[in-house]
Design an enzyme around this catalytic site. Structure first.
Site, PDB file in Angstrom:
ATOM      1  N   SER A 131      13.832  -5.319  21.582  1.00 27.75           N
ATOM      2  CA  SER A 131      12.481  -4.840  21.249  1.00 27.75           C
ATOM      3  C   SER A 131      11.811  -4.406  22.553  1.00 27.75           C
ATOM      4  O   SER A 131      12.259  -4.793  23.644  1.00 27.75           O
ATOM      5  CB  SER A 131      11.684  -5.997  20.621  1.00 27.75           C
ATOM      6  OG  SER A 131      10.304  -5.715  20.595  1.00 27.75           O
ATOM      7  N   TYR A 178       9.305 -14.999  20.411  1.00 31.07           N
ATOM      8  CA  TYR A 178       9.871 -13.688  20.058  1.00 31.07           C
ATOM      9  C   TYR A 178      10.208 -12.908  21.321  1.00 31.07           C
ATOM     10  O   TYR A 178      11.317 -12.402  21.485  1.00 31.07           O
ATOM     11  CB  TYR A 178       8.857 -12.920  19.205  1.00 31.07           C
ATOM     12  CG  TYR A 178       9.370 -11.591  18.700  1.00 31.07           C
ATOM     13  CD1 TYR A 178      10.252 -11.529  17.620  1.00 31.07           C
ATOM     14  CD2 TYR A 178       8.985 -10.397  19.299  1.00 31.07           C
ATOM     15  CE1 TYR A 178      10.727 -10.308  17.154  1.00 31.07           C
ATOM     16  CE2 TYR A 178       9.456  -9.173  18.847  1.00 31.07           C
ATOM     17  CZ  TYR A 178      10.324  -9.142  17.765  1.00 31.07           C
ATOM     18  OH  TYR A 178      10.802  -7.935  17.314  1.00 31.07           O
TER      19      TYR A 178
HETATM   20  N1  LIG Z   1       9.542  -3.539  12.866  1.00 35.90           N
HETATM   21  C1  LIG Z   1       9.234  -3.491  14.165  1.00 35.90           C
HETATM   22  O1  LIG Z   1       8.141  -3.082  14.566  1.00 35.90           O
HETATM   23  C2  LIG Z   1      10.272  -3.925  15.180  1.00 35.90           C
HETATM   24  C3  LIG Z   1      10.075  -3.572  16.531  1.00 35.90           C
HETATM   25  C4  LIG Z   1      11.020  -3.967  17.471  1.00 35.90           C
HETATM   26  C5  LIG Z   1      12.135  -4.702  17.087  1.00 35.90           C
HETATM   27  N2  LIG Z   1      12.285  -5.030  15.767  1.00 35.90           N
HETATM   28  C6  LIG Z   1      13.479  -5.807  15.407  1.00 35.90           C
HETATM   29  O2  LIG Z   1      14.220  -5.087  14.453  1.00 35.90           O
HETATM   30  C7  LIG Z   1      14.978  -5.998  13.659  1.00 35.90           C
HETATM   31  C8  LIG Z   1      14.786  -5.632  12.197  1.00 35.90           C
HETATM   32  O3  LIG Z   1      13.421  -5.784  11.887  1.00 35.90           O
HETATM   33  P1  LIG Z   1      12.677  -5.064  10.676  1.00 35.90           P
HETATM   34  O4  LIG Z   1      11.427  -4.514  11.212  1.00 35.90           O
HETATM   35  O5  LIG Z   1      13.606  -4.183   9.931  1.00 35.90           O
HETATM   36  O6  LIG Z   1      12.253  -6.363   9.837  1.00 35.90           O
HETATM   37  P2  LIG Z   1      12.660  -6.832   8.362  1.00 35.90           P
HETATM   38  O7  LIG Z   1      11.996  -8.134   8.189  1.00 35.90           O
HETATM   39  O8  LIG Z   1      12.395  -5.728   7.414  1.00 35.90           O
HETATM   40  O9  LIG Z   1      14.247  -7.036   8.485  1.00 35.90           O
HETATM   41  C9  LIG Z   1      14.841  -8.179   9.065  1.00 35.90           C
HETATM   42  C10 LIG Z   1      15.944  -8.643   8.138  1.00 35.90           C
HETATM   43  O10 LIG Z   1      16.628  -9.754   8.756  1.00 35.90           O
HETATM   44  C11 LIG Z   1      16.927 -10.688   7.740  1.00 35.90           C
HETATM   45  N3  LIG Z   1      17.105 -12.034   8.309  1.00 35.90           N
HETATM   46  C12 LIG Z   1      16.141 -12.849   8.792  1.00 35.90           C
HETATM   47  N4  LIG Z   1      16.682 -14.003   9.198  1.00 35.90           N
HETATM   48  C13 LIG Z   1      18.006 -13.929   8.948  1.00 35.90           C
HETATM   49  C14 LIG Z   1      19.090 -14.823   9.121  1.00 35.90           C
HETATM   50  N5  LIG Z   1      18.920 -16.059   9.624  1.00 35.90           N
HETATM   51  N6  LIG Z   1      20.335 -14.426   8.755  1.00 35.90           N
HETATM   52  C15 LIG Z   1      20.520 -13.190   8.226  1.00 35.90           C
HETATM   53  N7  LIG Z   1      19.534 -12.298   8.024  1.00 35.90           N
HETATM   54  C16 LIG Z   1      18.290 -12.672   8.381  1.00 35.90           C
HETATM   55  C17 LIG Z   1      15.736 -10.635   6.798  1.00 35.90           C
HETATM   56  O11 LIG Z   1      16.047 -11.150   5.515  1.00 35.90           O
HETATM   57  C18 LIG Z   1      15.415  -9.148   6.792  1.00 35.90           C
HETATM   58  O12 LIG Z   1      16.046  -8.465   5.724  1.00 35.90           O
HETATM   59  C19 LIG Z   1      14.505  -7.389  14.049  1.00 35.90           C
HETATM   60  O13 LIG Z   1      15.440  -7.960  14.958  1.00 35.90           O
HETATM   61  C20 LIG Z   1      13.180  -7.135  14.738  1.00 35.90           C
HETATM   62  O14 LIG Z   1      12.865  -8.135  15.685  1.00 35.90           O
HETATM   63  C21 LIG Z   1      11.388  -4.653  14.812  1.00 35.90           C
END
Ligand SMILES: NC(=O)c1ccc[n+]([C@@H]2O[C@H](COP(=O)([O-])OP(=O)(O)OC[C@H]3O[C@@H](n4cnc5c(N)ncnc54)[C@H](O)[C@@H]3O)[C@@H](O)[C@H]2O)c1
Length: 253
Positions: free
Chosen positions: A142, A157
């Site tokens: 991130s 985080y």
């Molecule tokens: N959305 C943002 O703004 C953003 C920015 C930077 C980084 N990220 C990173 O991107 C990645 C995806 O995020 P997103 O925005 O799509 O969020 P999201 O919540 O839509 O997707 C995350 C997914 O991970 C799954 N998950 C959570 N814990 C788990 C576990 N223990 N085992 C298996 N699956 C698990 C959840 O069920 C979910 O479907 C994450 O690592 C997040 O930190 C997101």
């Protein structure tokens, strides 16, 4: 359909969520056979359904990827179904509940789900890539992995996302001589259903998100997925140990 991943097998974790689903659909549209992994079985099943409807190939695997046994099962199931493993987008992750305090329980949970799960994924994925003589892994970090906001509400985080870059560089160096590339992806704020809900309920938040990145507001999940797909693909064949920032210019301000 195009063919960047023809003949290749890809694991996408967190593929029931916003960015993971967009990536899983993207890999499949490029000819990859995709294992859709998520702790949320219903969301994973939906992603598989979307891929199949679009004419792609996918299987699902539900499990808690902070547990070694579930990661091991995920990789075993992939090999059983598809016979090989070429690429992985280790993307599953969680954020903090908004309690605003340093909290040991929350910190440990976030390190487990965001960081330890990625170490476990690498550990179980690599042997199958060694067997093929090549491979490409992308670990989700991130912008919070390269800067910090000094906000106690996101300490765990941010710590986990910084450490993912260290993990990525270590693995990249260890496996470079085996033709396995390991990179990290650092998105800025990206549209998720949760973010939409927050924006819908607050004018202040709507304004903040509109002006978040110098380039333009916030990213769509598909824009981040494209970066993951490129990093996993042979198009980035000389890139390893890199932390690719996709944040519309947020961190260069
Ligand atoms: N959305 C943002 O703004 C953003 C920015 C930077 C980084 N990220 C990173 O991107 C990645 C995806 O995020 P997103 O925005 O799509 O969020 P999201 O919540 O839509 O997707 C995350 C997914 O991970 C799954 N998950 C959570 N814990 C788990 C576990 N223990 N085992 C298996 N699956 C698990 C959840 O069920 C979910 O479907 C994450 O690592 C997040 O930190 C997101």
């Amino acid at each position: 359909m195009s063919n960047l991943f023809d003949g290749k097998v890809v694991i996408v974790t967190g593929a029931g969520g916003s960015i993971g689903r967009a990536a899983a659909l993207g890999f499949a549209a490029e000819g990859g056979r995709v294992t859709v992994a998520d702790i949320n079985a219903d969301a994973a099943a939906e992603t598989v359904e979307l891929i199949r409807k679009a004419g792609g190939q996918a299987m699902m695997c539900a499990g808690d990827l902070s547990l070694a046994k579930d990661v091991s099962s995920l990789v075993d199931a992939t090999i059983k179904q598809f016979g090989q493993l070429d690429c992985a987008f280790n993307n599953a992750g969680i954020t903090h509940p908004e309690d605003g305090e340093w909290n040991e329980t929350v910190f440990r949970k976030i390190i487990d789900v965001n960081l330890t799960s990625q170490m476990l994924c690498i550990k179980y994925e690599i042997p199958h890539m060694l067997a093929r003589g090549c491979g490409s892994i992308v670990n989700m970090s991130s912008t919070m992995g390269i800067i910090s906001q000094g906000d106690p509400a996101v300490t765990g985080y941010s710590t986990s996302k910084h450490a993912i870059i260290g993990l990525t560089r270590s693995a990249a160096l260890q496996y470079a001589k085996h033709n396995i590339r390991v990179n990290a992806l650092c998105p800025g704020v990206t549209r998720t259903p949760m973010l939409d809900a927050v924006a819908a309920s607050s004018e202040v938040m709507r304004e903040r998100l509109k002006n978040y990145a110098p380039l333009r507001g916030i990213a769509e999940p598909e824009e981040i997925a494209e970066a993951a797909i490129w990093l996993c693909s042979d198009k980035s064949s000389f890139v390893t140990g890199h932390a690719l920032v996709a944040d519309g210019g947020f961190t260069i301000q």
